[in-house]
Design a protein around this motif. Structure first.
Motif, PDB file in Angstrom:
ATOM      1  N   ARG A 260      25.624  29.890  35.856  1.00 28.16           N
ATOM      2  CA  ARG A 260      26.418  31.062  35.512  1.00 28.16           C
ATOM      3  C   ARG A 260      25.505  32.183  35.009  1.00 28.16           C
ATOM      4  O   ARG A 260      24.401  31.919  34.511  1.00 28.16           O
ATOM      5  CB  ARG A 260      27.491  30.768  34.462  1.00 28.16           C
TER       6      ARG A 260
ATOM      7  N   ALA B   6      38.795  36.815  31.293  1.00 31.07           N
ATOM      8  CA  ALA B   6      40.067  36.724  30.565  1.00 31.07           C
ATOM      9  C   ALA B   6      40.773  38.078  30.504  1.00 31.07           C
ATOM     10  O   ALA B   6      41.995  38.171  30.643  1.00 31.07           O
ATOM     11  CB  ALA B   6      39.801  36.195  29.164  1.00 31.07           C
ATOM     12  N   ARG B   7      39.977  39.124  30.304  1.00 36.17           N
ATOM     13  CA  ARG B   7      40.573  40.455  30.146  1.00 36.17           C
ATOM     14  C   ARG B   7      41.179  40.986  31.432  1.00 36.17           C
ATOM     15  O   ARG B   7      41.914  41.965  31.426  1.00 36.17           O
ATOM     16  CB  ARG B   7      39.521  41.427  29.591  1.00 36.17           C
TER      17      ARG B   7
ATOM     18  N   LYS C 125      39.952  32.951  34.712  1.00 31.94           N
ATOM     19  CA  LYS C 125      40.047  32.615  33.288  1.00 31.94           C
ATOM     20  C   LYS C 125      41.435  32.915  32.752  1.00 31.94           C
ATOM     21  O   LYS C 125      42.107  33.840  33.230  1.00 31.94           O
ATOM     22  CB  LYS C 125      38.999  33.410  32.515  1.00 31.94           C
TER      23      LYS C 125
ATOM     24  N   LYS D 249      29.200  43.089  32.784  1.00 35.96           N
ATOM     25  CA  LYS D 249      29.768  42.491  31.570  1.00 35.96           C
ATOM     26  C   LYS D 249      30.963  43.315  31.063  1.00 35.96           C
ATOM     27  O   LYS D 249      30.826  44.512  30.828  1.00 35.96           O
ATOM     28  CB  LYS D 249      28.708  42.430  30.454  1.00 35.96           C
TER      29      LYS D 249
ATOM     30  N   ARG E  61      39.793  29.164  28.244  1.00 38.02           N
ATOM     31  CA  ARG E  61      38.703  29.671  27.408  1.00 38.02           C
ATOM     32  C   ARG E  61      39.205  30.047  26.019  1.00 38.02           C
ATOM     33  O   ARG E  61      38.588  30.818  25.305  1.00 38.02           O
ATOM     34  CB  ARG E  61      37.975  30.833  28.095  1.00 38.02           C
TER      35      ARG E  61
HETATM   36  C1  PEP Z   1      32.143  35.395  30.350  1.00 42.28           C
HETATM   37  O1  PEP Z   1      32.356  34.235  30.748  1.00 42.28           O
HETATM   38  O2  PEP Z   1      31.067  35.953  30.505  1.00 42.28           O
HETATM   39  C2  PEP Z   1      33.220  36.123  29.627  1.00 42.28           C
HETATM   40  C3  PEP Z   1      33.119  37.413  29.358  1.00 42.28           C
HETATM   41  O3  PEP Z   1      34.253  35.347  29.240  1.00 42.28           O
HETATM   42  P1  PEP Z   1      35.788  35.734  28.888  1.00 42.28           P
HETATM   43  O4  PEP Z   1      36.294  36.539  30.031  1.00 42.28           O
HETATM   44  O5  PEP Z   1      36.422  34.369  28.791  1.00 42.28           O
HETATM   45  O6  PEP Z   1      35.785  36.447  27.585  1.00 42.28           O
END
Ligand code: PEP
Ligand code: MN
Length: 338
Positions: free
Chosen positions: A127, A186-187, A208, A132, A238
């Motif tokens: 990963r 997740a977002r 997610k 980001k 998560r």
């Molecule tokens: C990630 O896995 O890099 C991440 C940002 O996770 P999440 O979307 O679960 O916050």
């Protein structure tokens, strides 16, 4: 509505059901099981259609309405658990697939060093975030295209599949070119415009769970990804937001059992983003494997103090090695391996 064909149903009989559904303005997806074919009849007002209209057709064994809002992710449509093959790695099979690597791709050395080390320790997928989704616009946003190139380099040099997140519809094709599994964060679980665009791909997609999404909302989001025929969807628990603030998110271990009951899709657990702290990651990871998770998504950094993102929740290499050792007997206790 789900139409289950009888065991000996002919192709003509299946075609007839499909034609009837199309003539009524519905969409159709087929699950060609080894024993029988299941026809999902999809549309906003299938509720008004008379089940008897399909039940009388030759070769039809039964017709059922699915009361849940998700259809394609449901067990009624696909009774057996789905196994998803990603460049030779099977997700949803006997192996608990560990996906490990840094939160963000920071440099060639950081990514390569981490990837080589975790691969040696048993990780099956690497990963690394190139784009980001940061809570603050002033935080590091990722190496973006350069990060994707580095992930592709890891894939070709180490012969291991890579997973990375897509955050924007404009980058779908470039991410798809560089990654074996596309992650939806997740977002973005309910970013329907993004999900609809992604549904045209054939790639495996890891979805997610949203920060405060119910399992039903999560599975219904998976239906968006499956609406154009992609069946290679992996769910990722998560953690969700609760009143508890001693860790970042509360991992809903029970969601693994619920997903297994209602859905055929594999489910993996990300203990890192739930915990927010490396000290809690091993316990959550072990609980997930014991509860039947099909895999883990774990943040690992060779030097967490220097990580640009999520250093506090990243395992260093000795801690990752220790965790992998501890996970093996737990996996074998539930008839799996790592
Ligand atoms: C990630 O896995 O890099 C991440 C940002 O996770 P999440 O979307 O679960 O916050
Ligand atoms: Mn992270």
């Amino acid at each position: 509505m789900i139409v289950e064909m009888s065991r000996g149903a002919t192709q003509e009989q299946v075609d007839h059901v499909v034609e009837r559904a199309h003539s009524m303005g519905f969409e159709v997806q087929l699950n060609l099981g080894t024993e029988k074919t299941v026809v999902a009849i999809l549309g906003s007002d299938t509720g008004k259609a008379d089940t008897d209209m399909f039940a009388v057709l030759p070769g039809v064994e039964s017709v059922a309405r699915i009361m849940k809002p998700y259809k394609l992710a449901s067990r009624e449509f696909h009774p057996r658990p789905s196994k998803i093959n990603v460049s030779g790695v099977e997700i949803g099979g006997q192996r608990v697939v560990v996906m490990a690597g840094p939160c963000a791709v920071e440099s060639e050395k950081q990514l390569m060093d981490t990837a080589r080390a975790v691969q040696k320790l048993g990780a099956a997928v690497i990963r690394g975030g190139a784009f980001k989704p940061r809570t603050s616009p002033f935080s590091f946003q990722g190496l973006e295209h350069e990060g994707l190139d580095l992930l592709a380099k890891v894939r070709s040099e180490l012969g291991i599949p890579v997973i990375t997140e897509v955050v924007d519809v404009h980058n779908i094709d470039i991410v798809a070119e560089h990654a074996d599994i596309i992650q939806i964060g997740a977002r973005n679980m309910q970013n329907f415009a993004l999900l609809k665009e992604l549904s045209r791909l054939k790639h495996p997609i890891l979805l997610k769970r949203g920060l405060s999404a119910t399992v039903t909302e999560w599975l219904t989001a998976a239906d968006y990804l499956m609406a154009r025929g992609n069946r290679r969807i992996i769910l990722c628990e998560r953690g969700v937001r609760t009143f508890e603030d001693s860790i970042r998110f509360s991992v809903d271990i029970s969601s693994i059992a619920v997903i297994k009951h209602f859905s055929h899709l594999p489910v993996v657990v990300d203990p890192s983003h739930a915990a927010g702290h490396y000290a809690y990651v091993p316990s959550i990871a072990k609980a997930a494997v014991a509860a039947g998770a099909d895999g883990l998504l774990i943040e690992v950094h060779p030097n967490p103090e220097e990580a640009l993102v999520d250093g506090l929740q990243s395992l260093n290499l000795p801690n990752f090695e220790k965790l992998m050792k501890e996970l093996r007997p737990i996996a074998s206790a539930v008839d799996r391996y790592i």
